[in-house]
Design a protein around this motif. Structure first.
Motif, PDB file in Angstrom:
ATOM      1  N   ARG A 106       7.024  -4.277   0.430  1.00 41.94           N
ATOM      2  CA  ARG A 106       7.414  -4.667  -0.936  1.00 41.94           C
ATOM      3  C   ARG A 106       6.215  -4.656  -1.878  1.00 41.94           C
ATOM      4  NH1 ARG A 106      12.345  -8.776  -1.507  1.00 41.94           N
ATOM      5  NH2 ARG A 106      13.834  -7.536  -0.338  1.00 41.94           N
ATOM      6  N   ILE A 107       5.081  -5.137  -1.382  1.00 44.36           N
ATOM      7  CA  ILE A 107       3.878  -5.165  -2.226  1.00 44.36           C
ATOM      8  C   ILE A 107       3.461  -3.742  -2.590  1.00 44.36           C
ATOM      9  CG2 ILE A 107       1.415  -5.748  -2.260  1.00 44.36           C
ATOM     10  CD1 ILE A 107       2.987  -8.247  -2.316  1.00 44.36           C
ATOM     11  N   ILE A 108       3.409  -2.843  -1.602  1.00 44.85           N
ATOM     12  CA  ILE A 108       3.003  -1.452  -1.869  1.00 44.85           C
ATOM     13  C   ILE A 108       3.972  -0.804  -2.836  1.00 44.85           C
ATOM     14  CG2 ILE A 108       2.725   0.837  -0.821  1.00 44.85           C
ATOM     15  CD1 ILE A 108       1.731  -0.618   1.718  1.00 44.85           C
ATOM     16  N   TRP A 109       5.275  -1.070  -2.659  1.00 43.83           N
ATOM     17  CA  TRP A 109       6.292  -0.504  -3.566  1.00 43.83           C
ATOM     18  C   TRP A 109       6.058  -0.966  -4.994  1.00 43.83           C
ATOM     19  CZ3 TRP A 109       9.352   3.428  -3.131  1.00 43.83           C
ATOM     20  CH2 TRP A 109      10.436   3.573  -3.981  1.00 43.83           C
ATOM     21  N   MET A 110       5.762  -2.251  -5.163  1.00 49.03           N
ATOM     22  CA  MET A 110       5.527  -2.770  -6.515  1.00 49.03           C
ATOM     23  C   MET A 110       4.253  -2.185  -7.123  1.00 49.03           C
ATOM     24  SD  MET A 110       6.697  -6.741  -6.598  1.00 49.03           S
ATOM     25  CE  MET A 110       5.663  -7.286  -5.263  1.00 49.03           C
TER      26      MET A 110
END
Ligand SMILES: [Zn+2]
Length: 114
Positions: A106-110
């Motif tokens: 989720r962090i990488i996607w954001m």
């Protein structure tokens, strides 16, 4: 660039890189999933921009899992252990890293779409 990578691993807000994205890391032994803040506690940035925003994070999770399995496979080959035990080790590894992958994906996607 290095600061961004550091913020990704520290799981900080993609906007200000200071506020925590998750309020709990989750616990695999208690089957408690990670808890995500709706907004950044520092700058108020809304993390889920639209419904279904994090569906794309599944691709990140898939990539992380493949990288981990690749690393385990290389380690397995270097140690010379029989290949029959690899599948069990892979299952243990993926279950153990499940919540870490969830959070990092989720962090990488954001960070990709900030
Ligand atoms: Zn923030």
């Amino acid at each position: 660039m290095l600061k961004t990578v550091k913020s990704i691993f520290r799981q900080k807000c993609p906007n200000c890189e200071e506020g925590s994205v998750f309020h709990s890391n989750g616990n695999i032994l208690r089957m408690k999933s990670p808890g995500m803040n709706e907004n950044c506690p520092v700058c108020g940035h809304k993390f889920e921009k639209e419904p279904g925003y994090f569906i794309g994070a599944m691709y990140m999770s898939y990539g992380l899992s493949l990288a981990e399995l690749g690393g385990l496979f290389l380690l397995w080959q270097l140690t010379g252990l029989p290949l029959s035990g690899f599948i069990y080790a892979a299952i243990v590894l993926l279950v153990a890293l499940m919540f870490l992958n969830f959070r990092l994906a989720r962090i990488i996607w954001m960070y990709l779409f900030r």
